[in-house]
Design a protein around this motif. Structure first.
Motif, PDB file in Angstrom:
ATOM      1  N   CYS A  92       0.830  -1.197   0.000  1.00  0.00           N
ATOM      2  CA  CYS A  92       0.000   0.000   0.000  1.00  0.00           C
ATOM      3  C   CYS A  92       0.867   1.251   0.000  1.00  0.00           C
ATOM      4  O   CYS A  92       0.628   2.186  -0.770  1.00  0.00           O
ATOM      5  CB  CYS A  92      -0.939  -0.015   1.207  1.00  0.00           C
ATOM      6  N   ALA A  93       1.887   1.246   0.823  1.00  0.00           N
ATOM      7  CA  ALA A  93       2.743   2.434   0.905  1.00  0.00           C
ATOM      8  C   ALA A  93       3.477   2.673  -0.413  1.00  0.00           C
ATOM      9  O   ALA A  93       3.495   3.790  -0.941  1.00  0.00           O
ATOM     10  CB  ALA A  93       3.744   2.275   2.043  1.00  0.00           C
ATOM     11  N   LEU A  94       4.049   1.617  -0.963  1.00  0.00           N
ATOM     12  CA  LEU A  94       4.877   1.790  -2.156  1.00  0.00           C
ATOM     13  C   LEU A  94       4.029   2.033  -3.405  1.00  0.00           C
ATOM     14  O   LEU A  94       4.359   2.876  -4.236  1.00  0.00           O
ATOM     15  CB  LEU A  94       5.775   0.564  -2.357  1.00  0.00           C
ATOM     16  N   GLU A  95       2.932   1.299  -3.513  1.00  0.00           N
ATOM     17  CA  GLU A  95       2.121   1.484  -4.722  1.00  0.00           C
ATOM     18  C   GLU A  95       1.432   2.839  -4.701  1.00  0.00           C
ATOM     19  O   GLU A  95       1.216   3.447  -5.757  1.00  0.00           O
ATOM     20  CB  GLU A  95       1.119   0.333  -4.874  1.00  0.00           C
ATOM     21  N   ASP A  96       1.096   3.306  -3.531  1.00  0.00           N
ATOM     22  CA  ASP A  96       0.533   4.648  -3.437  1.00  0.00           C
ATOM     23  C   ASP A  96       1.515   5.653  -4.032  1.00  0.00           C
ATOM     24  O   ASP A  96       1.157   6.463  -4.899  1.00  0.00           O
ATOM     25  CB  ASP A  96       0.250   4.984  -1.970  1.00  0.00           C
ATOM     26  N   MET A  97       2.743   5.554  -3.583  1.00  0.00           N
ATOM     27  CA  MET A  97       3.770   6.458  -4.101  1.00  0.00           C
ATOM     28  C   MET A  97       3.955   6.302  -5.600  1.00  0.00           C
ATOM     29  O   MET A  97       3.995   7.278  -6.354  1.00  0.00           O
ATOM     30  CB  MET A  97       5.098   6.114  -3.416  1.00  0.00           C
TER      31      MET A  97
END
Lengths: 220, 220
Positions: A92-97
């Motif tokens: 979630c954190a990385l794909e959001d970015m």
DNA sequence: CCCTCCAAAAATATCGATATTTATTGACAC
DNA sequence: GTGTCAATAAATATCGATATTTTTGGAGGG
């Protein structure tokens, strides 16, 4: 006078073949999580020497699918609800970015690739090719972030997620969900270059699946 | 009748030795970025067979220090200002998350380990052990996040950053900065369990270094 | 002068055979 | 019983020798 690869377009190397095979075995659960991987055994099954098998296992280490213990061989990476939760969180954190960057750098080319990827996925619904098309769709979403390392991390995490989906065994009775609609939401927002909406839709998509999978994983 | 390791406490495996050596060669720039790595050459320098060398290179792939091209061998990972910028960005995002989690889960044990790590680093100032102590300090900050994968990513990124520091060659004339004070700020905020302050101090620390390094990297 | 194509050379990839290390098992005390 | 220890078995790690591929360096055409 060499091996004319039996009608397969290109054979490439034994190491690559081993890499793909073992990767698949781990992702599908054919090699159970945490289980010791014996070289000799694989060597037999894959019909090749020990060297390419070892090399493939070493490479799979990168993908966090195999653990290597010095002098004590290899084992399939352990799986646990905690590990799954961590994967979900990182994704979630990385794909959001990554998605936000992709959208910020949007180009007609990316847009077109995205349209096609979505179309192919829609068309492949219900067929054997759906899984691959689904993966391509999600990769394409992030592919415009101009951030190769982040994309690599996301790829890894995607595969790890797939593994848990397979490990969860029981048929995906995705109750009340309308997955195509979820994909459409992500797609539409991305095309509209609405980063907030796209990211929200994407994370919601992941978290719903995650929540569902987590339920089935308690006995892991 | 075996090799009694010449006074080194434990020799472990040839692969491990090769892994550590080659890793060091790449981090220090002894193996220049992008350069082809010839097995035969390394085999000679490290005085071992080709198998452990290949295996070590395969493992280094995980750390993004070595690139492997099927059938075409290995090469030291490329370096570029863009790549450095990406590393910095990812580090900031991931360490921010990890540090906040570490603080959220703070325990007396972690607090004590952090105090010691900071003390050791302070004491090692100016000595050869500083680098290692510095790394331990930063790792300890994140070590309470209960998130092994994230810690692994952060470790990788730390090392990649070190590599760029070495690649930047010219002496670190850290102008007007007071590095120990920066570390103290991070440390104090972490001990005070002030996540916002700690994260801000940590990211500022990284970005200042990053900005400085980026200047020296333009000709890369 | 620039390509294309073909040998020669170099390097990678892979195999099969050993050496080393770890895991197992059962006898023998305690 | 229970734990230790040595002998055995099994597996890993490593080597040296080949087989395959890729690269290199020209030798002829165009």
């Amino acid at each position: 006078m060499n091996m004319i690869d039996t009608q397969t377009g290109k054979e490439s190397s034994a190491t690559r073949a081993a890499y793909l095979s073992v990767r698949d075995m781990i992702l599908t659960g054919e090699l159970p999580a945490g289980q010791k991987i014996k070289i000799e055994q694989l060597r037999g099954k894959l019909d090749m020497g020990a060297s390419p098998v070892r090399e493939a296992l070493s490479l799979l280490t990168s993908d966090m699918l195999v653990e290597r213990i010095d002098q004590r061989g290899f084992r399939a990476a352990a799986a646990s609800p905690e590990n799954f939760a961590e994967i979900l969180k990182l994704r979630c954190a990385l794909e959001d970015m990554a998605l936000r960057q992709s959208i910020a750098l949007a180009t007609p080319d990316w847009e077109e690739r995205l349209v096609l990827a979505h179309h192919h996925m829609t068309r492949a619904a219900g067929t054997a090719q759906f899984e691959e098309a689904h993966k391509v769709f999600h990769k394409t979403l992030l592919s415009n972030a101009a951030s190769p390392m982040m994309e690599r991390y996301c790829d890894q995490l995607y595969d790890l997620n797939i593994r848990y989906r397979n490990l969860a065994a029981s048929e995906p009775n995705y109750q009340t969900r309308d997955i195509p609609a979820e994909h459409k939401d992500i797609f539409d927002a991305a095309i509209a270059r609405d980063a907030d909406a796209a990211s929200a839709a994407l994370l919601s998509h992941y978290r719903l699946t995650g929540k569902y999978l987590a339920l089935q994983l308690t006995g892991l």
